[in-house]
Write an enzyme that holds these catalytic residues in place. Structure first.
Site, PDB file in Angstrom:
ATOM      1  N   GLU A 181      -7.497   1.553   3.325  1.00 22.03           N
ATOM      2  CA  GLU A 181      -7.552   2.312   4.576  1.00 22.03           C
ATOM      3  C   GLU A 181      -8.920   2.172   5.239  1.00 22.03           C
ATOM      4  O   GLU A 181      -9.006   2.021   6.464  1.00 22.03           O
ATOM      5  CB  GLU A 181      -7.209   3.781   4.309  1.00 22.03           C
ATOM      6  N   ASP A 234     -11.721  -7.472  21.431  1.00 24.73           N
ATOM      7  CA  ASP A 234     -10.804  -7.545  22.571  1.00 24.73           C
ATOM      8  C   ASP A 234     -11.483  -7.090  23.859  1.00 24.73           C
ATOM      9  O   ASP A 234     -11.257  -7.670  24.926  1.00 24.73           O
ATOM     10  CB  ASP A 234      -9.571  -6.693  22.298  1.00 24.73           C
ATOM     11  N   CYS A 283       0.835  -1.207   0.000  1.00 26.66           N
ATOM     12  CA  CYS A 283       0.000   0.000   0.000  1.00 26.66           C
ATOM     13  C   CYS A 283       0.869   1.254   0.000  1.00 26.66           C
ATOM     14  O   CYS A 283       1.889   1.320   0.687  1.00 26.66           O
ATOM     15  CB  CYS A 283      -0.900   0.029   1.228  1.00 26.66           C
ATOM     16  N   HIS A 284       0.424   2.250  -0.755  1.00 21.84           N
ATOM     17  CA  HIS A 284       1.120   3.528  -0.789  1.00 21.84           C
ATOM     18  C   HIS A 284       0.731   4.363   0.429  1.00 21.84           C
ATOM     19  O   HIS A 284      -0.451   4.392   0.802  1.00 21.84           O
ATOM     20  CB  HIS A 284       0.740   4.304  -2.054  1.00 21.84           C
TER      21      HIS A 284
END
Length: 171
Positions: free
Chosen positions: A128, A142, A92-93
């Protein structure tokens, strides 16, 4: 072995548009050259679902979990995850992200997590947005695992994108 990656033009022709852009002819992975692409405003929306019991949903939305208030923590985690995407997804950029939202919708046995990510750049922000929702879902998981060891994260997907040469689309 030749370490020179093909130019972005090698991937833009109709004859090659179905080829994998992150794989060179010899099968090795490389980062796609996006330097010739036009800068546009780009957005992506993604979603993920965390499935759990109704009593746990009540605890999540009442901020009454043993580990604390899950949703604000998960929102910040999702935003941080989106910003760190190029650090955890190898090809990924790095992008200048202009806006990231992470929201939660209550269901009877689930929390639907959505994210919208926006940039002005030369490549899209689908990864993203996906990283934001999965990071937020993992954070909620979690924080509830002490009360539900059988919760699951499902239905992670991009719902829409806009901007760039390929145009806009939505599910």
């Amino acid at each position: 072995m030749n370490d020179v990656a093909p130019s972005s033009d090698d991937h833009a022709t109709p004859d090659t548009e179905k080829q994998l852009t992150h794989v060179r002819a010899d099968g090795s992975a490389h980062m796609v050259d996006v330097t010739a692409k036009s800068e546009t405003t780009r957005t992506a929306v993604a979603t993920a679902t965390l499935r759990t019991r109704p009593d746990v949903i009540d605890m999540i939305f009442a901020a009454d979990l043993p580990k604390g208030d899950a949703l604000p923590v998960a929102r910040v985690a999702g935003i941080m995850g989106a910003k760190k995407t190029p650090e955890i997804i190898p090809l990924c950029h790095p992008l200048p992200l202009g806006k990231i939202t992470v929201d939660f919708e209550r269901g009877s046995e689930c929390v639907v997590i959505s994210s919208s990510v926006k940039t002005r750049g030369v490549t899209g922000v689908e990864m993203e947005a996906l990283t934001a929702v999965t990071t937020a879902a993992l954070t909620v998981y979690d924080m509830i695992k002490a009360v539900d060891k059988h919760a699951e994260i499902t239905d992670v997907k991009v719902l829409a994108k806009s901007g760039g040469k390929s145009g806009d689309w939505s599910v």
